[in-house]
Design an enzyme around this catalytic site. Structure first.
Site, PDB file in Angstrom:
ATOM      1  N   GLY A  69       0.825  -1.212   0.000  1.00 22.81           N
ATOM      2  CA  GLY A  69       0.000   0.000   0.000  1.00 22.81           C
ATOM      3  C   GLY A  69       0.859   1.261   0.000  1.00 22.81           C
TER       4      GLY A  69
ATOM      5  CG  ASP B 102      -0.904  -5.662   0.186  1.00 23.67           C
ATOM      6  OD1 ASP B 102      -0.373  -4.566   0.434  1.00 23.67           O
ATOM      7  OD2 ASP B 102      -2.074  -5.757  -0.277  1.00 23.67           O
TER       8      ASP B 102
ATOM      9  CB  SER C 238      -5.269   7.738  12.111  1.00 22.92           C
ATOM     10  OG  SER C 238      -5.820   8.907  11.580  1.00 22.92           O
TER      11      SER C 238
ATOM     12  CE1 TYR D  22      -8.455   4.372   8.741  1.00 22.93           C
ATOM     13  CE2 TYR D  22      -8.937   6.654   9.345  1.00 22.93           C
ATOM     14  CZ  TYR D  22      -8.029   5.661   9.044  1.00 22.93           C
ATOM     15  OH  TYR D  22      -6.695   5.944   9.063  1.00 22.93           O
TER      16      TYR D  22
ATOM     17  CE  LYS E  90      -5.989   2.800  11.034  1.00 22.46           C
ATOM     18  NZ  LYS E  90      -4.995   1.771  10.705  1.00 22.46           N
TER      19      LYS E  90
ATOM     20  CG  PHE F  57      -0.685  14.664  12.262  1.00 21.12           C
ATOM     21  CD1 PHE F  57      -0.099  13.811  13.211  1.00 21.12           C
ATOM     22  CD2 PHE F  57      -1.609  15.586  12.715  1.00 21.12           C
ATOM     23  CE1 PHE F  57      -0.417  13.890  14.567  1.00 21.12           C
ATOM     24  CE2 PHE F  57      -1.932  15.687  14.070  1.00 21.12           C
ATOM     25  CZ  PHE F  57      -1.329  14.829  14.992  1.00 21.12           C
TER      26      PHE F  57
HETATM   27  C1  WQD Z   1      -7.611  17.470   4.002  1.00 20.08           C
HETATM   28  C2  WQD Z   1      -8.252  18.846   3.895  1.00 20.08           C
HETATM   29  C3  WQD Z   1     -10.625  18.752   3.644  1.00 20.08           C
HETATM   30  C4  WQD Z   1     -10.625  16.804  -0.292  1.00 20.08           C
HETATM   31  C5  WQD Z   1      -8.376  11.923   6.356  1.00 20.08           C
HETATM   32  C6  WQD Z   1      -8.800  10.975   7.426  1.00 20.08           C
HETATM   33  C7  WQD Z   1      -7.634  10.600   8.276  1.00 20.08           C
HETATM   34  C8  WQD Z   1      -6.532  10.004   7.424  1.00 20.08           C
HETATM   35  C9  WQD Z   1      -6.206  10.881   6.257  1.00 20.08           C
HETATM   36  C10 WQD Z   1      -6.605   7.918   6.167  1.00 20.08           C
HETATM   37  C11 WQD Z   1      -9.544  18.992   4.685  1.00 20.08           C
HETATM   38  C12 WQD Z   1      -9.987  19.330   2.409  1.00 20.08           C
HETATM   39  C13 WQD Z   1     -10.237  17.392   0.907  1.00 20.08           C
HETATM   40  C14 WQD Z   1     -11.259  17.606  -1.281  1.00 20.08           C
HETATM   41  C15 WQD Z   1     -11.035  19.509   0.182  1.00 20.08           C
HETATM   42  N1  WQD Z   1      -6.964   8.709   7.041  1.00 20.08           N
HETATM   43  N2  WQD Z   1     -10.446  18.724   1.134  1.00 20.08           N
HETATM   44  N3  WQD Z   1     -11.422  18.940  -1.003  1.00 20.08           N
HETATM   45  O1  WQD Z   1      -9.763  14.635   6.333  1.00 20.08           O
HETATM   46  O2  WQD Z   1      -7.564  15.553   7.200  1.00 20.08           O
HETATM   47  O3  WQD Z   1      -7.867  13.116   6.949  1.00 20.08           O
HETATM   48  O4  WQD Z   1      -7.364  11.296   5.572  1.00 20.08           O
HETATM   49  O5  WQD Z   1      -6.287   7.157   5.565  1.00 20.08           O
HETATM   50  O6  WQD Z   1      -8.041   9.708   9.224  1.00 20.08           O
HETATM   51  O7  WQD Z   1      -9.794  11.601   8.228  1.00 20.08           O
HETATM   52  O8  WQD Z   1      -7.626  14.473   4.921  1.00 20.08           O
HETATM   53  O9  WQD Z   1      -7.045  14.816   2.562  1.00 20.08           O
HETATM   54  O10 WQD Z   1      -9.422  14.190   3.150  1.00 20.08           O
HETATM   55  O11 WQD Z   1      -8.577  16.475   3.729  1.00 20.08           O
HETATM   56  O12 WQD Z   1     -11.228  20.730   0.373  1.00 20.08           O
HETATM   57  O13 WQD Z   1     -11.638  17.138  -2.361  1.00 20.08           O
HETATM   58  O14 WQD Z   1      -8.620  19.047   2.522  1.00 20.08           O
HETATM   59  O15 WQD Z   1     -11.841  19.391   3.934  1.00 20.08           O
HETATM   60  O16 WQD Z   1      -9.591  20.304   5.171  1.00 20.08           O
HETATM   61  P1  WQD Z   1      -8.312  14.535   6.404  1.00 20.08           P
HETATM   62  P2  WQD Z   1      -8.176  14.917   3.516  1.00 20.08           P
END
Ligand code: WQD
Length: 337
Positions: free
Chosen positions: A12, A33, A126, A151, A155, A180
């Site tokens: 992955g 995997d 996470s 999800y 975790k 993060f």
């Molecule tokens: C980042 C920022 C959105 C898409 C999530 C999971 C976390 C981890 C990573 C995974 C936010 C904004 C996003 C879009 C946008 N899990 N956005 N338009 O939500 O911080 O974390 O992914 O495997 O557990 O919650 O990441 O990349 O989705 O969003 O404006 O099309 O981008 O609102 O502010 P997030 P993200």
């Protein structure tokens, strides 16, 4: 003798970059995997980047007999457990699937590890376990909980399970890494994040707009209390994240107990800052529109990463320009793949 590390979910996104850094640091790597969200060609690409071989099993971590077979065949010194379902939206629609897969696989893995007296485990957690806490930067000793989707809750539950496992048997060494927002890709462009279908996460979405596979980015809200109203996250280059695992592993091999580390840079960027960095660095336009907030999103999330820096000697080295450049490079190389 080089140590042998079993990596679940090793083909992955984060797993494959971690395999590369493990091989670069002279560990032997065995990957499990089931290809549910990855491709077998990733194995060849890991080997091409490093010039080293890995052992690969196309097996589900929930399959206890097959996991036992793998432990019978090789002496495994430690396990890094990445395998799991990770789509936030899908987890809301299919909670039973998410709880069953993510929790079952961890239980099976720990039980087999116990049987073979292999008691060193690194678990992919996470930042989502900090829930809707608004007190940034997040520190490892903050109260966790208040997760907003299955999800994230899976975790959180697994963190509790691993803590209980250690309480029952102090021979275990368990490191929980709270990621993060990993973005970027290996600079070769051979491995990266390639989600099936329309991406949920920001960087894959921007990258697909950049290569013409999607029309425009929707930015989820510009009325948050942040620098420009858009959501702020702690984006971290996946190669830095992978190196965090290597540092954590080297400490874990000599230690027992449960340790928790945030892996983030400690700096937050807004969605618009990321979009603008991508445009500037890659010299390509990203059409976007502002839409309403996405439910479950917090305004601001970033790490206090001093504990990992101090105790693991880990320091992220890549900046935002590297992250947006390497993401785009990977997508250009793997268009429509
Ligand atoms: C980042 C920022 C959105 C898409 C999530 C999971 C976390 C981890 C990573 C995974 C936010 C904004 C996003 C879009 C946008 N899990 N956005 N338009 O939500 O911080 O974390 O992914 O495997 O557990 O919650 O990441 O990349 O989705 O969003 O404006 O099309 O981008 O609102 O502010 P997030 P993200």
């Amino acid at each position: 003798m080089n140590k042998t590390i079993l990596v679940t979910g090793g083909l992955g996104y984060i797993g494959s970059h971690t395999c590369v850094e493990l091989l670069n640091n002279n560990y032997n790597v065995i990957v499990i995997d089931n290809l549910s969200n990855s491709k077998e060609s990733v194995k060849d690409n890991i080997e091409a980047i490093t010039g080293k071989k890995i052992i690969f099993y196309n097996v589900s971590v929930c399959d206890m007999e097959k996991i036992r077979d793998i432990f019978r065949k090789s002496k495994i010194d430690a396990v890094i457990h990445f395998a799991g379902y990770k789509a936030v939206g899908e987890s809301v629609m299919k909670p039973l699937l998410y709880y069953q897969n993510n929790i079952d696989s961890t239980l099976v893995l720990c039980q087999v590890m116990n049987e073979f007296n292999c008691k060193k485990l690194i678990f992919s957690s996470s930042a989502t376990v900090y829930g809707n806490n608004t007190n940034v930067p997040f520190r490892e000793d903050y109260k966790v909980g208040g997760t907003t989707n299955p999800y994230g809750t899976s975790k959180l539950f697994i963190e509790h399970i691993l803590n209980d496992l250690y309480i029952s048997d102090n021979e275990w060494g368990i490191t929980i890494l709270r990621y993060f927002n990993p973005i970027g890709a290996h600079k070769s462009g051979l491995i990266g994040e390639n989600p099936n279908g329309i991406p949920n996460n920001l960087m894959p979405y921007i990258s697909k707009v950049a290569v013409g596979e999607l029309k425009e980015l929707s930015i989820f809200g510009n009325d948050y209390d942040t620098v420009d109203g858009t959501g702020v996250r702690d984006y971290i280059h996946v190669v830095d994240l992978a190196n965090g695992h290597v540092k954590a592993l080297s400490k874990l091999l000599d230690n027992k107990g449960v340790s928790i580390y945030n892996l983030g840079t400690g700096k937050g960027y807004s969605v618009l800052e990321i979009v603008n960095a991508f445009i500037k660095e890659n010299k390509i336009n990203i059409p976007y529109k502002i839409v309403s907030r996405r439910s479950g999103d917090v305004a601001v999330s970033y790490a206090d990463s001093t504990k990992a820096k101090k105790e693991l000697g880990w320091m992220p080295i890549y900046g935002i320009e590297d992250m947006v450049r390497d993401s785009y490079n990977f997508y250009r190389n793997n268009k429509n793949d």
